[in-house]
Design a protein around this motif. Structure first.
Motif, short mmCIF file in Angstrom:
data_model
loop_
_atom_site.label_atom_id
_atom_site.label_comp_id
_atom_site.label_asym_id
_atom_site.label_seq_id
_atom_site.Cartn_x
_atom_site.Cartn_y
_atom_site.Cartn_z
N ALA A 258 3.51 -7.34 9.52
CA ALA A 258 2.31 -7.36 8.68
C ALA A 258 1.55 -6.05 8.79
CB ALA A 258 1.42 -8.53 9.08
N GLU A 259 1.51 -5.48 9.97
CA GLU A 259 0.82 -4.20 10.17
C GLU A 259 1.52 -3.08 9.40
OE1 GLU A 259 0.06 -1.28 13.90
OE2 GLU A 259 -0.32 -3.41 14.25
N THR A 260 2.84 -3.07 9.39
CA THR A 260 3.60 -2.06 8.66
C THR A 260 3.39 -2.22 7.15
OG1 THR A 260 5.27 -2.15 10.39
CG2 THR A 260 5.92 -1.10 8.35
N VAL A 261 3.39 -3.45 6.67
CA VAL A 261 3.16 -3.71 5.24
C VAL A 261 1.75 -3.27 4.85
CG1 VAL A 261 2.92 -5.54 3.51
CG2 VAL A 261 4.86 -5.56 5.09
N PHE A 262 0.77 -3.55 5.72
CA PHE A 262 -0.61 -3.14 5.45
C PHE A 262 -0.72 -1.62 5.37
CE2 PHE A 262 -4.86 -1.97 6.95
CZ PHE A 262 -5.61 -2.56 5.94
N LYS A 263 -0.09 -0.89 6.28
CA LYS A 263 -0.12 0.58 6.26
C LYS A 263 0.57 1.11 5.01
CE LYS A 263 -0.39 1.55 11.20
NZ LYS A 263 0.29 2.15 12.35
N PHE A 264 1.68 0.47 4.65
CA PHE A 264 2.41 0.90 3.45
C PHE A 264 1.56 0.69 2.20
CE2 PHE A 264 5.40 0.05 -0.05
CZ PHE A 264 6.04 1.29 -0.08
N CYS A 265 0.88 -0.46 2.10
CA CYS A 265 0.01 -0.74 0.94
C CYS A 265 -1.17 0.23 0.90
CB CYS A 265 -0.50 -2.17 1.01
SG CYS A 265 0.77 -3.40 0.67
N LYS A 266 -1.71 0.55 2.07
CA LYS A 266 -2.81 1.51 2.14
C LYS A 266 -2.33 2.89 1.69
CE LYS A 266 -6.16 3.39 5.38
NZ LYS A 266 -6.60 3.43 6.77
#
Length: 133
Positions: free
Chosen positions: A3-11
């Motif tokens: 989830a943290e990786t997906v959040f960074k990617f979306c950001k």
């Protein structure tokens, strides 16, 4: 972790889209400004239809002749007229177009009228106006 990786990617994607849109907006604004600056001196005349009340106030206000200097006739209601932007003198469109085709000066005051612009006005940013393209 996922989830943290997906959040960074979306950001990262969001910031990239915002930066790209700002760059595109800035380029569009710059191109519009460049086109405006380059084409402004090329404005040769304004075209309008003569109205008797409009013509008399404009003529009296600026003390212009009440007739077309090229054909020596008074304008009538609904005549297509052109006002040169360089000196603000008015003429019949049918009279001044051939005149400007032969001579690039005002028939009344001999002020120089700019020649026609090139096909693409942005070319003036790279080539001088005196060269033929």
């Amino acid at each position: 972790m996922y989830a943290e990786t997906v959040f960074k990617f979306c950001k990262y994607i969001t910031v990239s889209i915002m930066v790209a849109s700002i760059v595109v907006f800035s380029l569009r604004l710059f191109s519009k400004l460049a086109i405006f600056i380059v084409t402004r001196p090329w404005r040769r005349y304004r075209t309008f239809k003569f109205r008797s009340s409009q013509g008399k106030t404009a003529v009296n206000k600026h003390s212009y002749p009440l007739y077309c200097v090229v054909c020596l006739q008074e304008p009538e209601e609904g005549d297509k007229m052109r006002r040169l932007t360089i000196c603000r003198h008015c003429f019949h469109a049918d009279c001044i177009d051939p005149w400007l085709g032969e001579t690039l000066t005002c028939p009344l005051c001999r002020a120089e009228v700019p020649s026609l612009p090139p096909v693409n006005p942005l070319l003036l940013l790279f080539f001088s106006a005196n060269k033929e393209l």
